[in-house]
Design a protein around this motif. Structure first.
Motif, PDB file in Angstrom:
ATOM      1  N   LEU A 274       0.845  -1.192   0.000  1.00 20.55           N
ATOM      2  CA  LEU A 274       0.000   0.000   0.000  1.00 20.55           C
ATOM      3  C   LEU A 274       0.879   1.241   0.000  1.00 20.55           C
ATOM      4  O   LEU A 274       1.910   1.278   0.661  1.00 20.55           O
ATOM      5  N   SER A 275       0.423   2.244  -0.694  1.00 22.43           N
ATOM      6  CA  SER A 275       1.095   3.535  -0.644  1.00 22.43           C
ATOM      7  C   SER A 275       0.819   4.153   0.722  1.00 22.43           C
ATOM      8  O   SER A 275      -0.100   3.734   1.426  1.00 22.43           O
ATOM      9  N   PRO A 276       1.587   5.180   1.108  1.00 22.53           N
ATOM     10  CA  PRO A 276       1.299   5.843   2.382  1.00 22.53           C
ATOM     11  C   PRO A 276      -0.142   6.350   2.460  1.00 22.53           C
ATOM     12  O   PRO A 276      -0.769   6.270   3.523  1.00 22.53           O
ATOM     13  N   GLU A 277      -0.661   6.832   1.363  1.00 21.88           N
ATOM     14  CA  GLU A 277      -2.047   7.325   1.363  1.00 21.88           C
ATOM     15  C   GLU A 277      -3.030   6.178   1.609  1.00 21.88           C
ATOM     16  O   GLU A 277      -3.995   6.317   2.356  1.00 21.88           O
ATOM     17  N   GLU A 278      -2.778   5.032   0.969  1.00 23.28           N
ATOM     18  CA  GLU A 278      -3.665   3.877   1.173  1.00 23.28           C
ATOM     19  C   GLU A 278      -3.546   3.355   2.614  1.00 23.28           C
ATOM     20  O   GLU A 278      -4.538   3.030   3.249  1.00 23.28           O
ATOM     21  N   PHE A 279      -2.323   3.289   3.108  1.00 23.70           N
ATOM     22  CA  PHE A 279      -2.084   2.774   4.451  1.00 23.70           C
ATOM     23  C   PHE A 279      -2.807   3.590   5.516  1.00 23.70           C
ATOM     24  O   PHE A 279      -3.262   3.044   6.528  1.00 23.70           O
ATOM     25  N   ALA A 280      -2.940   4.868   5.296  1.00 28.50           N
ATOM     26  CA  ALA A 280      -3.590   5.751   6.271  1.00 28.50           C
ATOM     27  C   ALA A 280      -5.042   5.341   6.520  1.00 28.50           C
ATOM     28  O   ALA A 280      -5.625   5.715   7.544  1.00 28.50           O
ATOM     29  N   GLY A 281      -5.623   4.545   5.634  1.00 25.60           N
ATOM     30  CA  GLY A 281      -7.005   4.110   5.808  1.00 25.60           C
ATOM     31  C   GLY A 281      -7.178   2.928   6.747  1.00 25.60           C
ATOM     32  O   GLY A 281      -8.305   2.551   7.078  1.00 25.60           O
ATOM     33  N   LEU A 282      -6.089   2.322   7.219  1.00 28.34           N
ATOM     34  CA  LEU A 282      -6.201   1.169   8.118  1.00 28.34           C
ATOM     35  C   LEU A 282      -6.655   1.604   9.503  1.00 28.34           C
ATOM     36  O   LEU A 282      -6.356   2.707   9.951  1.00 28.34           O
ATOM     37  N   ILE A 283      -7.344   0.715  10.201  1.00 31.32           N
ATOM     38  CA  ILE A 283      -7.848   1.057  11.532  1.00 31.32           C
ATOM     39  C   ILE A 283      -6.744   0.988  12.574  1.00 31.32           C
ATOM     40  O   ILE A 283      -5.757   0.280  12.401  1.00 31.32           O
ATOM     41  N   ALA A 284      -6.922   1.719  13.632  1.00 33.10           N
ATOM     42  CA  ALA A 284      -5.962   1.750  14.734  1.00 33.10           C
ATOM     43  C   ALA A 284      -6.168   0.541  15.640  1.00 33.10           C
ATOM     44  O   ALA A 284      -7.145  -0.198  15.517  1.00 33.10           O
ATOM     45  N   ALA A 285      -5.262   0.359  16.572  1.00 31.08           N
ATOM     46  CA  ALA A 285      -5.362  -0.723  17.558  1.00 31.08           C
ATOM     47  C   ALA A 285      -6.640  -0.546  18.375  1.00 31.08           C
ATOM     48  O   ALA A 285      -7.085   0.583  18.610  1.00 31.08           O
ATOM     49  N   PRO A 286      -7.226  -1.648  18.834  1.00 29.46           N
ATOM     50  CA  PRO A 286      -8.468  -1.547  19.612  1.00 29.46           C
ATOM     51  C   PRO A 286      -8.223  -0.879  20.966  1.00 29.46           C
ATOM     52  O   PRO A 286      -7.122  -0.972  21.517  1.00 29.46           O
ATOM     53  N   PRO A 287      -9.255  -0.245  21.490  1.00 25.65           N
ATOM     54  CA  PRO A 287      -9.129   0.360  22.821  1.00 25.65           C
ATOM     55  C   PRO A 287      -9.086  -0.742  23.885  1.00 25.65           C
ATOM     56  O   PRO A 287      -9.455  -1.884  23.611  1.00 25.65           O
ATOM     57  N   PRO A 288      -8.622  -0.420  25.096  1.00 24.51           N
ATOM     58  CA  PRO A 288      -8.603  -1.419  26.172  1.00 24.51           C
ATOM     59  C   PRO A 288     -10.017  -1.956  26.437  1.00 24.51           C
ATOM     60  O   PRO A 288     -10.995  -1.221  26.325  1.00 24.51           O
ATOM     61  N   ALA A 289     -10.081  -3.219  26.779  1.00 24.17           N
ATOM     62  CA  ALA A 289     -11.373  -3.856  27.052  1.00 24.17           C
ATOM     63  C   ALA A 289     -11.974  -3.318  28.354  1.00 24.17           C
ATOM     64  O   ALA A 289     -11.269  -3.096  29.331  1.00 24.17           O
ATOM     65  N   ASP A 290     -13.276  -3.124  28.341  1.00 25.96           N
ATOM     66  CA  ASP A 290     -14.000  -2.674  29.533  1.00 25.96           C
ATOM     67  C   ASP A 290     -14.820  -3.853  30.058  1.00 25.96           C
ATOM     68  O   ASP A 290     -15.756  -4.304  29.415  1.00 25.96           O
ATOM     69  N   THR A 291     -14.457  -4.364  31.225  1.00 24.48           N
ATOM     70  CA  THR A 291     -15.133  -5.532  31.809  1.00 24.48           C
ATOM     71  C   THR A 291     -16.249  -5.156  32.770  1.00 24.48           C
ATOM     72  O   THR A 291     -16.857  -6.034  33.373  1.00 24.48           O
ATOM     73  N   THR A 292     -16.526  -3.875  32.912  1.00 25.06           N
ATOM     74  CA  THR A 292     -17.501  -3.409  33.900  1.00 25.06           C
ATOM     75  C   THR A 292     -18.848  -4.095  33.743  1.00 25.06           C
ATOM     76  O   THR A 292     -19.404  -4.628  34.714  1.00 25.06           O
ATOM     77  N   ASN A 293     -19.396  -4.104  32.530  1.00 28.40           N
ATOM     78  CA  ASN A 293     -20.710  -4.702  32.318  1.00 28.40           C
ATOM     79  C   ASN A 293     -20.702  -6.206  32.583  1.00 28.40           C
ATOM     80  O   ASN A 293     -21.624  -6.741  33.192  1.00 28.40           O
ATOM     81  N   PHE A 294     -19.643  -6.876  32.119  1.00 29.38           N
ATOM     82  CA  PHE A 294     -19.541  -8.318  32.332  1.00 29.38           C
ATOM     83  C   PHE A 294     -19.546  -8.638  33.821  1.00 29.38           C
ATOM     84  O   PHE A 294     -20.318  -9.470  34.284  1.00 29.38           O
ATOM     85  N   MET A 295     -18.664  -7.986  34.553  1.00 32.69           N
ATOM     86  CA  MET A 295     -18.544  -8.285  35.977  1.00 32.69           C
ATOM     87  C   MET A 295     -19.805  -7.892  36.743  1.00 32.69           C
ATOM     88  O   MET A 295     -20.243  -8.624  37.632  1.00 32.69           O
ATOM     89  N   ALA A 296     -20.410  -6.781  36.381  1.00 30.11           N
ATOM     90  CA  ALA A 296     -21.631  -6.356  37.066  1.00 30.11           C
ATOM     91  C   ALA A 296     -22.750  -7.367  36.857  1.00 30.11           C
ATOM     92  O   ALA A 296     -23.538  -7.631  37.766  1.00 30.11           O
ATOM     93  N   ARG A 297     -22.817  -7.933  35.685  1.00 33.81           N
ATOM     94  CA  ARG A 297     -23.904  -8.863  35.365  1.00 33.81           C
ATOM     95  C   ARG A 297     -23.634 -10.280  35.864  1.00 33.81           C
ATOM     96  O   ARG A 297     -24.538 -10.958  36.315  1.00 33.81           O
TER      97      ARG A 297
END
Length: 146
Positions: A79-102
């Motif tokens: 990919l060219s630099p312009e094409e590469f810029a369209g890739l998604i970033a790393a995922p945000p940290p997981a939030d376990t609040t709902n899982f643990m609460a439930r």
């Protein structure tokens, strides 16, 4: 609620046949075992976070591959630099609040298999509108719209 819905979605992916309660439980037990990294029969918030992070990362990689293939118009594998810029970033940290609460019913910071089964089977029973022990595609669809 998110994690419960996610686990339910895993159990019934592409459901075009009724799902017996025992089969649902087997899938949920497998998902619990995947989260129980230290195999002590309980799931901590840290283990849930790691599983959610791993799942999110794998989804991001799959999305990146799809995006790359779509962007690599000439099929060069680069990919060219312009094409590469369209890739998604790393995922945000997981939030376990709902899982643990439930699922952490006794609020001790751990989810036991019993707690996991209690919540998952209650979810199954809520979806099983006619209480015959089998979730049909129609019941699943109705549960998804509520």
């Amino acid at each position: 609620m998110f994690i419960t819905a996610s686990l339910l979605a895993i159990a019934v992916q592409a459901v075009d046949q009724p799902v017996p309660r025992a089969e649902y439980l087997q899938v949920m037990d497998t998902e619990f075992a995947k989260m129980d990294a230290d195999r002590n029969g309980m799931v901590s918030a840290a283990e849930v976070a790691q599983k959610l992070t791993n799942d999110t990362t794998m989804q991001a990689y799959a999305q990146n591959r799809q995006i790359f293939q779509r962007l690599d118009i000439d099929g060069s594998g680069q990919l060219s630099p312009e094409e590469f810029a369209g890739l998604i970033a790393a995922p945000p940290p997981a939030d376990t609040t709902n899982f643990m609460a439930r699922l952490d019913l006794d609020k001790d910071g751990q989810v036991t298999l019993v707690e996991h089964r209690t919540v998952m089977l209650a979810t199954f029973d809520n979806i099983d509108a006619d209480k015959d022990g089998i979730v049909t595609p129609a019941e699943m669809q109705n549960a998804g719209t509520q």
